[in-house]
Design a protein around this motif. Structure first.
Motif, short mmCIF file in Angstrom:
data_model
loop_
_atom_site.label_atom_id
_atom_site.label_comp_id
_atom_site.label_asym_id
_atom_site.label_seq_id
_atom_site.Cartn_x
_atom_site.Cartn_y
_atom_site.Cartn_z
N TYR A 1 0.83 -1.19 0.00
CA TYR A 1 0.00 0.00 0.00
C TYR A 1 0.87 1.25 0.00
O TYR A 1 1.97 1.27 0.56
CB TYR A 1 -0.88 0.04 1.24
N GLU A 2 0.34 2.32 -0.60
CA GLU A 2 0.99 3.63 -0.54
C GLU A 2 -0.05 4.67 -0.17
O GLU A 2 -1.13 4.72 -0.75
CB GLU A 2 1.62 4.00 -1.89
N TYR B 1 2.96 -0.19 4.74
CA TYR B 1 2.64 0.78 3.69
C TYR B 1 3.80 1.74 3.54
O TYR B 1 4.63 1.87 4.44
CB TYR B 1 1.35 1.55 4.02
N THR B 2 3.85 2.38 2.40
CA THR B 2 4.81 3.46 2.22
C THR B 2 4.04 4.76 2.30
O THR B 2 2.85 4.83 1.98
CB THR B 2 5.54 3.37 0.86
N HIS B 3 4.74 5.79 2.74
CA HIS B 3 4.12 7.10 2.88
C HIS B 3 4.86 8.10 2.02
O HIS B 3 6.07 8.27 2.14
CB HIS B 3 4.15 7.54 4.35
N VAL C 1 -4.37 10.33 -1.44
CA VAL C 1 -4.48 9.39 -2.56
C VAL C 1 -3.92 8.08 -2.02
O VAL C 1 -2.92 8.08 -1.30
CB VAL C 1 -3.69 9.87 -3.79
N PHE C 2 -4.58 6.99 -2.35
CA PHE C 2 -4.18 5.68 -1.83
C PHE C 2 -4.00 4.72 -3.00
O PHE C 2 -4.86 4.65 -3.88
CB PHE C 2 -5.26 5.15 -0.89
N CYS C 3 -2.89 4.02 -3.01
CA CYS C 3 -2.61 3.05 -4.06
C CYS C 3 -2.56 1.65 -3.45
O CYS C 3 -1.85 1.42 -2.47
CB CYS C 3 -1.29 3.36 -4.75
N ASP C 4 -3.32 0.76 -4.06
CA ASP C 4 -3.30 -0.66 -3.72
C ASP C 4 -2.99 -1.37 -5.03
O ASP C 4 -3.89 -1.62 -5.83
CB ASP C 4 -4.64 -1.11 -3.15
N GLY C 5 -1.70 -1.61 -5.28
CA GLY C 5 -1.31 -2.11 -6.59
C GLY C 5 -1.61 -1.06 -7.64
O GLY C 5 -1.22 0.10 -7.51
N ASP C 6 -2.36 -1.45 -8.67
CA ASP C 6 -2.72 -0.51 -9.74
C ASP C 6 -3.97 0.30 -9.40
O ASP C 6 -4.30 1.25 -10.11
CB ASP C 6 -2.96 -1.27 -11.05
N ALA C 7 -4.68 -0.07 -8.35
CA ALA C 7 -5.90 0.65 -7.96
C ALA C 7 -5.53 1.94 -7.24
O ALA C 7 -4.68 1.94 -6.35
CB ALA C 7 -6.77 -0.23 -7.07
#
Length: 194
Positions: free
Chosen positions: A2-3, A26-28, A49-55
């Motif tokens: 996660y980012e 997660y990375t921040h 904004v949150f990234c879960d893989g490509d989502a």
């Protein structure tokens, strides 16, 4: 992995705190609004904004609800009366506390100077205090819904901390004690440390 994209002085903190509660890595990326990856991934430039893989997901409450559902924690199951009550509480906090603080923030320094209406701040403080009293009355303890910490606890604590910083007074002993206890959680401290 996660980012989470957004500085910790924003609603991105809510997502980081939830991830800490869930024990998820997660990375921040501490972008401010309309900068860096935030601007690249969200056309409005808003954070988090949150990234879960490509989502790519936006809106702190939508992200937290997604993560709580995905990991089966900090939420009641979908389709239950408890979840409906949880969602109602979430919307109450967003409508009656978060939005009041957001309007005040915009009129203090975010809007162009010729669009600010500083006189509205006193009215917003009154409204926030009235709405905090409603939450204080329905507070079950130790969490909003009793024994189970849920997504609205993170949102409310964030709003109570924001109110303190913005000098929006609330003097309900149960909310003051609750906010102090929530800030004392290891996951809260870990998110602050990022």
């Amino acid at each position: 992995m996660y980012e989470v994209i957004g500085n910790t002085q924003s609603r991105a903190f809510r997502v980081m705190w939830l991830l800490e509660e869930l024990g998820q890595d997660y990375t921040h990326t501490p972008d401010k609004p309309s900068t860096g990856r935030a601007a690249e991934l969200n056309p409005s430039g808003k954070i988090p904004v949150f990234c879960d893989g490509d989502a790519v997901l936006t809106d702190s409450t939508a992200i937290m609800t997604y993560l709580a559902d995905k990991h089966g924690a900090l939420t009641h199951p979908c389709g239950t009366v408890e979840r409906a009550k949880q969602d109602a509480l979430t919307h109450q906090i967003l409508d009656e506390m978060d939005s009041v603080l957001w309007v005040a923030t915009r009129h203090k320094f975010m809007l162009p100077e010729d669009k600010r209406v500083p006189d509205v701040i006193d009215s917003l403080k009154w409204e926030f205090g009235r709405n905090a009293a409603r939450i204080a009355e329905r507070f079950e303890g130790p969490f909003l819904m009793g024994e189970t910490m849920t997504v609205p606890d993170i949102i409310l604590t964030h709003c109570l901390n924001w109110a303190f910083g913005a000098k929006f007074p609330y003097d309900h002993e149960n909310l003051l004690a609750y906010a102090k206890a929530m800030r004392g959680r290891d996951a809260f401290k870990a998110a602050v440390g990022k």
